[in-house]
Design a protein around this motif. Structure first.
Motif, PDB file in Angstrom:
ATOM      1  N   SER A   1      36.823  18.622  42.002  1.00  0.00           N
ATOM      2  CA  SER A   1      37.944  18.812  41.069  1.00  0.00           C
ATOM      3  C   SER A   1      37.677  18.184  39.696  1.00  0.00           C
TER       4      SER A   1
ATOM      5  N   ASP B   1      40.537  17.549  37.612  1.00  0.00           N
ATOM      6  CA  ASP B   1      41.327  18.759  37.358  1.00  0.00           C
ATOM      7  C   ASP B   1      42.413  18.788  38.422  1.00  0.00           C
ATOM      8  N   TRP B   2      43.580  18.164  38.069  1.00  0.00           N
ATOM      9  CA  TRP B   2      44.615  17.969  39.077  1.00  0.00           C
ATOM     10  C   TRP B   2      45.182  19.287  39.585  1.00  0.00           C
TER      11      TRP B   2
ATOM     12  N   SER C   1      43.595  22.149  39.912  1.00  0.00           N
ATOM     13  CA  SER C   1      42.617  22.712  40.843  1.00  0.00           C
ATOM     14  C   SER C   1      42.638  21.971  42.174  1.00  0.00           C
ATOM     15  N   LEU C   2      42.762  20.652  42.091  1.00  0.00           N
ATOM     16  CA  LEU C   2      42.770  19.841  43.315  1.00  0.00           C
ATOM     17  C   LEU C   2      44.005  20.139  44.154  1.00  0.00           C
TER      18      LEU C   2
END
Length: 1666
Positions: free
Chosen positions: A209, A212-213, A215-216
């Motif tokens: 990630s 990339d919150w 995406s996570l």
């Protein structure tokens, strides 16, 4: 679900097959067994590496599998499925579930929680039909290791993903968005908490990630929902099993975490409750103990807790600590808990710097803060769940024990208990039956007009019953707390409530439990109630427990109802209406009302319970209860309650078959007593061996040890008469007792039932004890009251002469009451005493021995009782007698059962009613009698096992505890002299490795009494070389007594002890004692304990003082670790303890204990040591003989020219050093090493001295041989010259005659002439003063070149001695053994002249006896010939080997005859005497064919061995000499009886002694100025007041101080133990006329032979010599 059921079916099928294989005798190595195990393992989804280890047997495997199958099935009792969402809430929401959140209002808690764990509607674990049951189960294999099941593994990754997503997205305020910084902090915190438990897949997702919150969060959502991720990775698979520890084990399911106040809201269904219960047992480590598998011996075991008790660290510590603290009466046992671990998760924006910013915040402004703090808290086990779990796991006898301890702690007891798995209600009648309470009623009785004291079993005591119940949930009031306020003014929580320490809202096992407690008044003004009242308390909402409620309605005198402040359910309303309309008085407490109108009906009371002053409210409630009890006079017993329980079909523990059978047997015994109207005559009727005859026998037994001189009767005649009277009494006892009365016969039959009925036997014993108590209690209470009132009257009488007669009459009445109390008291100990007397009487009466087989099992009964937890009486308290025959037999049987285990003997002494028994019971959980009305009489012992894990550290296997009657007993003082206390103290202190001296308070006069007695006893122990230790305990010391005050107390105590030590030394005539430390090793700082008061407040409602329990624990640790602080600490084995009992009691029967004490154990150990020393010394002596023979041969063979001390030392050390090592090993490793150590130096010196003696003897003999050899050297030279000369002349003559034709006769004539002429010339050449028989010398040289036969005979002599030493019973032991065989031989021969020689010249007779044994051996010519032939063969083979080796070497080196002779003599010189210089005549022979020479040598040796005739006469002398040297020792004879000193060291430095002395007539002793022999034994005389005339002193000397007569009397130690043998009594009778003729005295008048002696046969005399 179907798949799961199929797996279970397969497991059952395979398990059945496995059991069949086990029955066929198969084990785990069998192929079929392995196959079945594999199938079961696969069905359970257990990896191969986690399966049970190979060390477990097939039986173990089957048992474990059955347990696991039960667990798995119990967890699936309900077919109800747990939804996936519930699973996720319970598992993956772990951190949130138990959180404490920053919320404005506590009521928002549940709402906020639901927000935090909101789950998408589409969520599913693995599919709609997935059974999630497995999340909550675990499988127990391989020693308790928990293995995750497959279904647990499958949800782990999703659980982690959901946990992360919740942390990253959820906030307490929906309007606030979580910042990226805060998300990073939250993620970091979770990673830190999960550490290595985080799935690798999840870690990979986080890494990818890159902060990339969004995406996570998508990736996590994809994992949760099981959808395909954008990177093509697979859907959710199984996760690591470790997470189960976080999400399942440590986080309690929602059904357990209910906010319940004390209302104990039930779990949702049976399966949930069962699962929760099994999980609780697992946490407590009790899973193997359910149901009812825990036994009392598990609790009494001395383990690590006994050495160091600390607060629990883990949940598994709780159960053991609870039981241990309860055993020691520490009421804090009920408040044990383990604090759960907790972790804060701060999700606030400034969480990282919370501490730094704290000063800027308004402390009181916290409402609107958005910070979210999640506190992760693990579930805590409720203290009462521990309490109830132990109840469910305890068997009936342990429950009874626990109930007794709970009652002593003033705690409520379980009365009705729902089963956690079945909801059936149990009524624990057996445990309740044993509860006894004491109180003082204020109610006036018709007879006395005043109150009365009671000490009753509550089972059959009718009392009012007040029941407390609750309807609904009360937030403001605790019913149990209200109840505690009513019955406990001392603020002691009789009933556990929500405000008690350790309480939590989530009690699992208390819901529906009814508890009982009793209020017992003390007869004081401030008593709450005037009489005993029982209180019942129903836990939980009564509306949910209709059966319990119905029961309470049936038995209650008053109902107290606590109504909830919240609206009631319809069911609760119905219940309340029924209660209000019931005839049973009702007191209703309204939790929601702070004011209420009173009811007009006196039995229907309304009380407001909201915001009330507690004291006033409690006072009103108590007043209402009193009012209702007075109006409604119904009472009930536990027995009646049981009837109601059975009506409601509750389970009653006493209904089990073994308990009912035990009751029937006990009741059968009691029926045999139904015709006894006067209880005080009961013992006389059913226990006839304990009446007057028994007391007469005891008095006679003591009398025979304390004889007085009479003018016309000798000591021995008195002794014989007493012995006959004792036998007569025993016969009379047997006539009265046999055939056994119905009661005793039935009792013995019950106790000898087969082992499979062990349970029934234990119940029978308990029932019998209960029924006997019921039979005698009322009568004893009346007698105690009569005694007390009479004593008070006597005390108040003025002490003038006019009132003396009144005092005397009152004293007589007291004595009469005391006798009646003793007669009325009947218990198991008295029945067992009857058993012991029966056994002793049978053993003593010889004519009854033919019928003793049926009674041989009686000691086994004693062992059964002892191992069942019942004390064994070692001193009869009524007769003050120790039944040695019985005690020895029981201890022998105990050794057979347990082995000869090491024991730490702990004894206790103190004044009567000083709390001795209570102290022991508290310390070890025992059951010594503690009733004030019936104090301990005599002495009792109990065994407590030590856990194997600490045995090596402590040094013993069992603690043997001896409890005693109190010193200075008031009821005994009028009958028994002061010597009774002194004897008791000496006996008890002598028995103990450590003795607790118990002092109640610090009363100067009481301390003086006990200290004087104990110090004198310790001084006696010092004189007989027994070294016990002591601990002083001051009880009832005020709470504030500490520091300087205790220092002052110790100083005063030491002063008293020093003073008493000086007084005791003066009384015992012991010099050199100036302080107590001169008597015994004693440290005033560490061996004195100050105990707080036993009770915390006023009895009878006062609980035990926790400080007292703490004091007990400190004392216990000190005692158990005695080896670490006690000097010369040695723990006895059971056999040694047996001998100690016998030695102490036998010595106490004498007037002079110190003079009479004989340490049997030491004598036995020393005797064994002497036998071992005989073996060691014989080994060394045998080597010495062999070495001397070898050296003699070498010297004679001219192989050595000198022998030095150093050379001999080296040779001896090769044998001596291994033997020395063996001796060292014996002293270090023998089981009696502590006793042996005192003789170590002596044995070392003796063995060293023996070596020196043998070396000196060998050296002396060798020097003599060398000197003799040197003196013959000149003669040897001449012999050589003559031999050569004669040889040359013979050769010349032979050559001359060779050419002549002569007959053999003519040739012989020529040689004879040569011989005559040559010898004549030799004779002429010798000086006339030294005539030499040259002919004889030459002939010996020519006729005997090799000394084979001489060497063989020498070896044979040693073999004969060795054979006899090893295999002849008379010669194989020590000298005492040899003397016994001599006595047997003399008795068999019945030859008076042989006896004369033995008595007058013992040393000469010993040697002659040995000679006879050698002669007997030599008479067996066949055996002797075989040994001789074997010896010759050995010698021949050794010579042939040497000849072959030498011949080969000479042949190889082309040597001559001279070389052959040199080598041969060198090789065989140590075997035979061979003189090289005497062989010059043949050294010049020209030998060409060495092979022929070797063959001729062999032929010659063969003929020599074959033709040799054994000279038996020549063989007799040397073995006798060798064997007699081995038994040499001291030959001193007793000046009184001519008994021979048994010391094996000649000229020893200690006093002479002998185990058995003889009749004084054997030394010619007669009465002064008469011709009458003395038939007394010196061992009896020295214990009487008789005197003897010492000629050297020319005065009369008392036998007691015989050493005052000087030499030889002062060189002897004669023990006054009366240990005379029958042997010499038989001898006097057999040879009476011969002995009279020998000395000229007669056996008449005072010297008349006692009639008893004539009854002794030779066979009976010889039996004592075995």
């Amino acid at each position: 679900m179907e798949s799961f059921k199929e797996n279970i079916a397969r497991v059952k099928e395979n398990l059945m097959e496995l059991e069949n294989l086990f029955k066929e005798g198969k084990d785990r190595n069998d192929a079929k067994v392995k196959d079945m195990e594999d199938k079961i393992r696969i069905a359970f989804n257990v990896p191969r590496e986690s399966w049970m280890n190979t060390g477990q047997t097939l039986k173990d495997v089957i048992e474990i599998l059955h347990k696991q199958l039960d667990i798995v099935q119990s967890s699936t009792l309900s077919s109800e499925m747990i939804s996936d969402k519930d699973v996720l809430k319970n598992a993956s929401g772990g951190l949130a579930l138990e959180g404490v959140y920053k919320t404005r209002n506590p009521e928002d808690f549940l709402v906020k929680r639901d927000q935090l764990i909101e789950i998408p509607d589409s969520f599913s674990l693995t599919g709609p039909k997935q059974n999630t049951r497995a999340l909550y189960t675990s499988v127990e294999f391989s020693g308790g290791e928990l293995l995750p099941q497959a279904s647990e593994v499958k949800i782990c990754r999703r659980a982690q993903a959901y946990l992360l997503q919740t942390a990253l997205t959820v906030s307490t305020d929906k309007d606030i968005t979580i910042s990226p910084k805060e998300k990073g902090e939250r993620l970091q915190l979770i990673q830190t908490q999960l550490k290595n438990n985080l799935s690798t897949h999840i870690e990979s997702v986080i890494e990818k990630s890159h902060d990339d919150w969004e995406s996570l969060e998508r990736a996590l959502h994809s994992i949760i929902t099981g959808t395909q991720m954008s990177d093509g990775s697979a859907t959710v698979e199984v996760a690591v099993s470790q997470l189960e520890n976080i999400l399942v084990k440590q986080v309690a399911p929602l059904t357990e975490v209910q906010t319940t106040d004390e209302q104990n809201t039930p779990v949702n269904n049976k399966s949930e409750k069962t699962r929760s219960f099994m999980d609780l047992l697992l946490k407590l480590g009790l899973q193997d103990s359910y149901p009812k598998k825990m036994i009392k011996s598990n609790v009494l075991l001395i383990d690590k807790l006994s050495l160091s008790i600390k607060e629990p660290k883990t949940e598994k510590d709780l159960s053991s600590l609870y039981l241990y603290k309860l055993m020691t009466l520490d009421y804090r046992a009920r408040y044990l808990f383990v604090k759960p671990e907790a972790t804060n998760m701060d999700f606030g924006e400034d969480g990282a710097n919370a501490e730094d910013d704290d000063d800027d915040d308004d402390f009181f402004d916290f409402v609107d803060k958005s910070d979210t703090v999640v506190r992760v808290k693990l579930a805590q086990i409720h203290p009462m769940d521990v309490h109830m779990a132990i109840f469910h796991c305890s068997n009936d006898f342990l429950r009874q024990y626990v109930f007794t301890k709970l009652s002593a702690c003033q705690f409520s007891l379980p009365f009705l208990v729902p089963n956690p798995c079945t909801d059936e209600v149990e009524f624990p009648l057996w445990a309740l039956r044993h509860i006894r309470k004491s109180w003082h009623s204020k109610k006036q009785t018709a007879s006395s007009g005043c109150g009365k004291y009671y000490n009753r079993q509550m089972f059959n005591t009718p009392v009012p019953i007040v029941s407390f119940i609750r309807l609904g949930v009360s937030d403001s009031n605790s019913k149990s707390q209200i109840l505690d306020g009513v019955i406990s003014e001392q603020k002691h929580s009789v009933f556990f409530h929500r405000h008690c320490k350790g309480s939590t809202p989530d009690s699992l096992l208390m819901n529906g439990v009814v508890e009982i407690a009793w209020y017992c008044p003390g007869g004081k003004e401030d008593d709450v109630f005037d009489d005993c009242v029982a209180f019942l308390n129903l836990h939980g909402d009564a509306a949910e427990h209709p059966k319990q409620l119905e029961f309470l309605q049936a038995v209650s005198t008053v109902n107290v109802l606590l109504l909830s402040e919240h609206p009631l359910s319809e069911t609760a309303k119905e219940v309340s209406q029924k209660l209000s309309k019931s005839s049973v008085p009702l007191i209703c407490l309204f939790s929601g009302k702070d004011n209420i109108h009173p009811s007009k009906k006196p039995t229907k009371v309304r009380l407001a319970a909201k915001n009330r002053n507690q004291a006033k409210f409690t006072e009103e409630l108590i007043s209402s209860i009193k009012q209702c009890i007075s109006k409604y006079k119904q009472t009930a017993t536990i027995e009646r309650c049981c009837e109601e329980a059975r009506k409601l079909q509750f389970i009653v523990d006493e209904d089990k078959p073994s308990c009912k059978d035990g009751y029937e047997k006990a009741q059968t015994l009691m029926c045999l007593l139904k015709d006894v109207k006067d209880v005080s005559t009961l013992k006389e009727r059913i226990l006839p061996l304990q009446g007057k005859l028994w007391h007469d026998w005891c008095n006679k037994n003591k009398e025979q040890y304390r004889l007085q001189v009479r003018e016309k009767e000798s000591i021995e005649q008195q002794q014989s008469k007493i012995s006959a009277q004792m036998t007569k009494i025993r016969k009379e006892q047997l006539r009265e007792a046999t055939p056994l009365n119905d009661f005793m016969r039935s009792f013995l039959e019950c106790l000898t039932t087969p082992a499979q009925f062990e349970g029934t036997r234990l119940y029978m014993l308990q029932w019998l004890r209960i029924l006997l108590d019921d039979l005698t209690t009322d009568e004893l209470v009346l007698l105690e009251e009569d005694y007390n009132s009479t004593w008070r009257k006597m005390k108040n009488v003025s002490k003038d002469k006019e009132k003396a007669s009144l005092v005397q009459s009152l004293q007589t009445k007291l004595d009469r009451i005391t006798d009646k109390m003793a007669a009325t008291t009947v218990g198991l100990q008295h029945i067992m005493r009857e058993v012991s007397q029966l056994y002793e009487a049978i053993q003593m009466c010889t004519q009854a021995k033919k019928n003793t087989k049926q009674y041989a099992t009686l000691p086994k009964i004693g062992v059964t009782m002892l191992l069942s937890g019942y004390p064994l009486e070692i001193m009869d308290g009524d007769a003050a007698h120790v039944p040695l025959t019985w005690i020895n037999a029981v201890l022998d049987e105990l050794i057979k059962t347990l082995g000869d285990k090491k024991v730490f003997v702990l004894s206790i002494l103190g004044l009567q009613s000083s709390g001795k028994s209570t102290l022991l019971n508290t310390m070890f959980g025992l059951q010594f009698a503690v009733s004030a009305g019936r104090c301990t009489r005599g002495a009792f012992m109990q065994l407590v096992e030590v856990d194997s894990s600490i045995r090596n550290d402590l040094g013993y296997d069992f603690v043997l505890i001896v409890d005693t009657e109190g010193l200075r007993s008031p009821e005994l003082s009028t009958k028994i002299s002061l010597s009774h206390d002194n004897e008791l103290a000496t006996f008890i202190i002598g028995l103990g490795d450590a003795t607790v001296i118990n002092i109640m308070g610090e009363n100067p006069s009481e301390m003086h009494d006990i200290l004087q007695i104990c110090v004198q006893a310790f001084l006696r122990m010092k004189q007989v070389k027994i070294t016990p230790s002591c601990i002083f305990v001051h009880q009832n010391v005020a709470e504030g007594s500490a520091g300087d005050k205790n220092i002052e107390g110790r100083r005063r105590l030491l002063e008293r002890l020093d003073e008493m030590a000086q007084l005791a030394a003066k009384e015992e005539n012991v010099d050199g004692v100036t302080c107590f430390s001169d008597v015994i090793h004693f440290d005033i700082e560490t061996q004195v304990f100050y105990f707080k008061n036993l009770l915390q407040g006023d009895p009878p409602m006062a609980p035990p003082n926790p400080s007292y329990s703490q004091n007990v624990q400190e004392l216990k640790i000190k005692l158990l670790t005695a080896a670490s602080w006690q000097e010369k600490c040695k723990f006895s084995s059971l056999s040694e303890f047996k001998y100690r009992v016998s030695d102490l009691w036998t010595a106490l029967l004498q007037e002079n204990f110190v003079f009479s004490f004989k340490n049997t154990v030491e004598m036995m150990v020393y005797s064994s040591l002497e036998s071992k020393y005989g073996d060691w010394s014989w080994h060394l002596r045998k080597f010495s003989l062999s070495l001397l023979t070898k050296l003699e041969n070498q010297i004679a063979s001219n192989l050595i020219q000198n022998v030095t001390f150093a050379d001999l030392m080296k040779k001896y050390d090769k044998v001596y050093e291994p033997l020395k090592t063996e001796i060292e090993k014996y002293f270090k490793e023998d089981k009696n090493k502590e006793t042996l150590i005192k003789w170590k130096t002596n044995i070392d010196k003796r063995f060293e001295s023996l070596k020196s003696e043998l070396i000196d003897g060998t050296l002396k003999k060798c020097k003599e041989l060398l000197t003799s050899k040197q003196n013959r050297s000149e003669l040897d030279k001449r012999k050589t010259q003559y031999t050569n000369e004669l040889t040359q002349q013979s050769k010349r003559l032979a050559s001359k005659l060779k050419t002549q034709q002569l007959t053999d006769k003519q040739v012989t004539k020529k040689f004879d002439d040569l011989w005559s002429n040559w010898t004549a010339e030799v004779l002429k050449s010798q000086p006339p003063e030294e005539p030499l028989n040259v002919k004889a010398v030459v002939e010996s040289v020519l006729l005997s070149q090799f000394q084979v036969l001489k060497a063989a005979n020498e070896k044979l002599s040693q073999q004969i001695a060795d054979e006899l030493k090893l295999n002849n019973q008379a010669l194989s032991g020590n000298r005492s053994n040899l003397e016994n065989h001599i006595l047997k031989h003399l008795a068999t021969q019945e030859d008076f002249s042989m006896y004369e020689e033995y008595i007058d010249y013992p040393k000469r007779y010993f040697e002659r006896f040995i000679q006879e044994k050698v002669d007997e051996f030599c008479c067996d010519t066949k055996k002797l010939g075989t040994i001789h032939q074997e010896s010759l063969e050995t010698m021949k083979n050794q010579l042939l080997t040497a000849s072959t080796d030498v011949t080969t070497e000479v042949d190889e080196k082309a040597g001559n005859a001279s070389m052959w002779l040199d080598l041969f003599c060198r090789n065989v010189g140590h075997l035979i005497t061979i003189m090289r210089n005497e062989l010059h005549c043949i050294e010049n022979e020209d030998i060409k064919d060495w092979q022929f020479f070797k063959e001729m040598m062999a032929k010659s040796l063969e003929e020599m061995v074959k033709d040799e005739k054994m000279d038996v006469e020549a063989l007799r002398e040397k073995p006798t000499k060798i064997l007699f040297q081995q038994v040499e020792g001291c030959w001193a004879q007793c000046p009184f009886c001519k008994a021979i000193c048994t010391n094996t060291i000649p000229n020893h430095d200690k006093r002479h002694s002998v185990r058995f002395h003889r009749c004084e007539a054997l030394a010619g002793y007669h009465y002064h100025n008469t011709d009458h022999f003395s038939v007394d034994f010196c061992t009896t005389s020295v214990n009487s007041d008789a005197k003897f005339f010492a000629r050297k002193k020319d005065k009369w000397i008392p036998f007691k101080t015989y050493r005052d007569a000087g030499d030889p009397y002062d060189t002897w130690s004669i023990t006054a133990d009366g240990s005379e043998q029958r042997y010499w009594k038989w001898f006097i009778c057999k040879f009476q006329s011969e002995w009279e003729q020998k000395y000229g005295y007669k056996f008449k008048d005072r010297g008349n032979i006692p009639d008893e002696w004539n009854s002794f046969t030779r066979e009976s005399a010889l039996e004592e010599l075995q």
